[in-house]
Design an enzyme around this catalytic site. Sequence first.
Site, mmCIF file in Angstrom:
data_model
loop_
_atom_site.group_PDB
_atom_site.id
_atom_site.type_symbol
_atom_site.label_atom_id
_atom_site.label_comp_id
_atom_site.label_asym_id
_atom_site.label_seq_id
_atom_site.Cartn_x
_atom_site.Cartn_y
_atom_site.Cartn_z
ATOM 1 N N LYS A 45 -13.899 36.535 8.436
ATOM 2 C CA LYS A 45 -14.584 36.019 7.401
ATOM 3 C C LYS A 45 -13.684 34.703 6.681
ATOM 4 C CE LYS A 45 -18.167 37.131 7.181
ATOM 5 N NZ LYS A 45 -19.063 36.652 8.337
ATOM 6 N N TRP A 50 -17.339 28.071 11.230
ATOM 7 C CA TRP A 50 -17.433 26.580 10.789
ATOM 8 C C TRP A 50 -16.456 26.126 11.650
ATOM 9 C CZ3 TRP A 50 -15.569 25.054 5.031
ATOM 10 C CH2 TRP A 50 -16.134 23.873 4.827
ATOM 11 N N HIS A 107 -10.047 37.590 16.463
ATOM 12 C CA HIS A 107 -9.542 37.910 15.265
ATOM 13 C C HIS A 107 -8.365 38.815 15.384
ATOM 14 C CE1 HIS A 107 -12.956 36.556 13.117
ATOM 15 N NE2 HIS A 107 -14.127 37.579 13.501
ATOM 16 N N SER A 137 -16.587 38.149 1.103
ATOM 17 C CA SER A 137 -17.218 37.671 2.256
ATOM 18 C C SER A 137 -17.401 38.845 3.226
ATOM 19 C CB SER A 137 -16.716 36.473 2.931
ATOM 20 O OG SER A 137 -17.570 36.095 3.876
ATOM 21 N N TYR A 193 -9.351 27.608 4.631
ATOM 22 C CA TYR A 193 -10.784 27.357 4.263
ATOM 23 C C TYR A 193 -11.040 26.490 2.983
ATOM 24 C CZ TYR A 193 -15.552 28.993 2.969
ATOM 25 O OH TYR A 193 -16.784 29.055 2.647
ATOM 26 N N VAL A 227 -21.481 19.354 9.491
ATOM 27 C CA VAL A 227 -21.202 20.679 9.592
ATOM 28 C C VAL A 227 -21.103 21.235 8.124
ATOM 29 C CG1 VAL A 227 -19.882 20.220 11.476
ATOM 30 C CG2 VAL A 227 -18.789 20.085 9.397
ATOM 31 N N GLN A 228 -21.669 20.700 7.225
ATOM 32 C CA GLN A 228 -21.844 20.899 5.817
ATOM 33 C C GLN A 228 -22.728 22.180 5.665
ATOM 34 O OE1 GLN A 228 -19.733 20.344 3.366
ATOM 35 N NE2 GLN A 228 -18.955 18.888 4.795
ATOM 36 N N PHE A 229 -22.496 23.186 4.926
ATOM 37 C CA PHE A 229 -23.194 24.585 4.465
ATOM 38 C C PHE A 229 -24.684 24.545 4.721
ATOM 39 C CE2 PHE A 229 -24.789 28.217 2.341
ATOM 40 C CZ PHE A 229 -23.982 29.153 2.737
ATOM 41 N N ASP A 230 -25.275 23.618 4.063
ATOM 42 C CA ASP A 230 -26.715 23.583 3.981
ATOM 43 C C ASP A 230 -27.112 23.481 5.589
ATOM 44 O OD1 ASP A 230 -26.588 24.370 1.403
ATOM 45 O OD2 ASP A 230 -26.934 22.340 0.624
HETATM 46 P P1 A3P Z 1 -19.599 33.674 2.455
HETATM 47 O O1 A3P Z 1 -19.693 34.920 2.900
HETATM 48 O O2 A3P Z 1 -18.261 33.469 1.307
HETATM 49 O O3 A3P Z 1 -20.575 32.738 2.386
HETATM 50 P P2 A3P Z 1 -16.824 33.679 9.613
HETATM 51 O O4 A3P Z 1 -17.184 32.490 10.399
HETATM 52 O O5 A3P Z 1 -15.263 33.737 9.820
HETATM 53 O O6 A3P Z 1 -17.391 34.954 9.913
HETATM 54 O O7 A3P Z 1 -16.674 33.149 8.085
HETATM 55 C C1 A3P Z 1 -18.137 33.374 7.597
HETATM 56 C C2 A3P Z 1 -17.933 32.805 6.029
HETATM 57 O O8 A3P Z 1 -17.560 31.481 6.147
HETATM 58 C C3 A3P Z 1 -19.364 32.941 5.266
HETATM 59 O O9 A3P Z 1 -18.585 32.679 3.775
HETATM 60 C C4 A3P Z 1 -19.921 31.539 5.482
HETATM 61 O O10 A3P Z 1 -20.778 31.407 4.582
HETATM 62 C C5 A3P Z 1 -18.779 30.536 5.521
HETATM 63 N N1 A3P Z 1 -19.188 29.220 6.352
HETATM 64 C C6 A3P Z 1 -19.549 29.167 7.388
HETATM 65 N N2 A3P Z 1 -20.048 28.023 7.397
HETATM 66 C C7 A3P Z 1 -19.839 26.977 6.473
HETATM 67 C C8 A3P Z 1 -19.722 25.985 6.013
HETATM 68 N N3 A3P Z 1 -20.223 24.929 7.006
HETATM 69 N N4 A3P Z 1 -19.375 25.463 4.612
HETATM 70 C C9 A3P Z 1 -18.853 26.404 4.129
HETATM 71 N N5 A3P Z 1 -18.757 27.761 4.149
HETATM 72 C C10 A3P Z 1 -19.079 28.217 5.605
#
Ligand code: A3P
Length: 293
Positions: A45, A50, A107, A137, A193, A227-230
């Site tokens: 997490k 990402w 991991h 998370s 992160y 690669v932004q979140f949305d």
């Molecule tokens: P949250 O649960 O806080 O939203 P992993 O890939 O190691 O499992 O991590 C997942 C976490 O990274 C999640 O956090 C997820 O939303 C966040 N994440 C994945 N892609 C992202 C992005 N483009 N921008 C910001 N956070 C991202």
Amino acid sequence: MDCITRPELVDFHGVSMTHYFTDNWENVQNFQARPDDILIATYPKAGTTWVSYILDLLYFGQISPERQTSIPIYDRVPFLEIIVPGLDSGKDLIDNLPTTPRLIKTHLPIQFVPKSFWEQNCRIVYVARNPKDNMVSFFHFDRMNGIQPEPGDWSSYFQRFLEGKLAFGSWYDHVNAWWKKKQTYSKLHYMFYEDLIEDTGREIEKLCSFLGLTPSAEEKIKLASGVQFDKMKKNEMANYSTLPVLDFKVSPFMRKGKVGDWKNHFTVAQNEAFDKDYKDKMKDPTLKFRTEI
Ligand code: A3P
């Protein structure tokens, strides 16, 4: 798919693990890395997906765009140690990867990394996330993930995070041991992160310089925005919505993607207890985390 049940946490060579990550141990330990393999290592997490997505786009975004629309990220960047009945093991997926380089996710705490990665002097990208958001998370992930142990309620989860009683063990041991390795192993890029959130373009720049890649300025801008979140949350090939063991009715995989969501979960007392315990455990002043930006 075979019947999947939530596993128990077991003590595995001193680290809390579950059988989904240890049942293939012999094969994983004997994994034959190639010199150009790239290992993406994280505590769960921390932003694994990402960074996996960024690396996949950096290497293959231009040369094979159809990969982006047809292959889920967990098949493009296989998870080395995973073995779930009815699904290909991570090790088998990697052995069948047609790409060069091969991008590999793990991991594993550093002492469990197959020795061939070190022998082959592979590049490794380690991503770390501040422990408070990492914990939150992980809690929501364990709620929605049928191959993780039952998370229980938040306060017991909080306690178990402090004790390192979660899959892949202690966050504290994980981030510290990888940080220490960075001092002696030059092919390890340790990133955060929070830095990626703060300035994705800057972090992509650093990644490129570590990997020896030279995309054009235009490509880098396009990548940072893509690669932004949305955008990732909407992308079926990146948001894990195609993986059957995850229950999106409980929580989405791409949940919030923020720094500071811990404030919506930690009580004042938990925060104080956390900070005190953190000071006792995190003795290296050079390893610093930001819980807000
Ligand atoms: P949250 O649960 O806080 O939203 P992993 O890939 O190691 O499992 O991590 C997942 C976490 O990274 C999640 O956090 C997820 O939303 C966040 N994440 C994945 N892609 C992202 C992005 N483009 N921008 C910001 N956070 C991202």
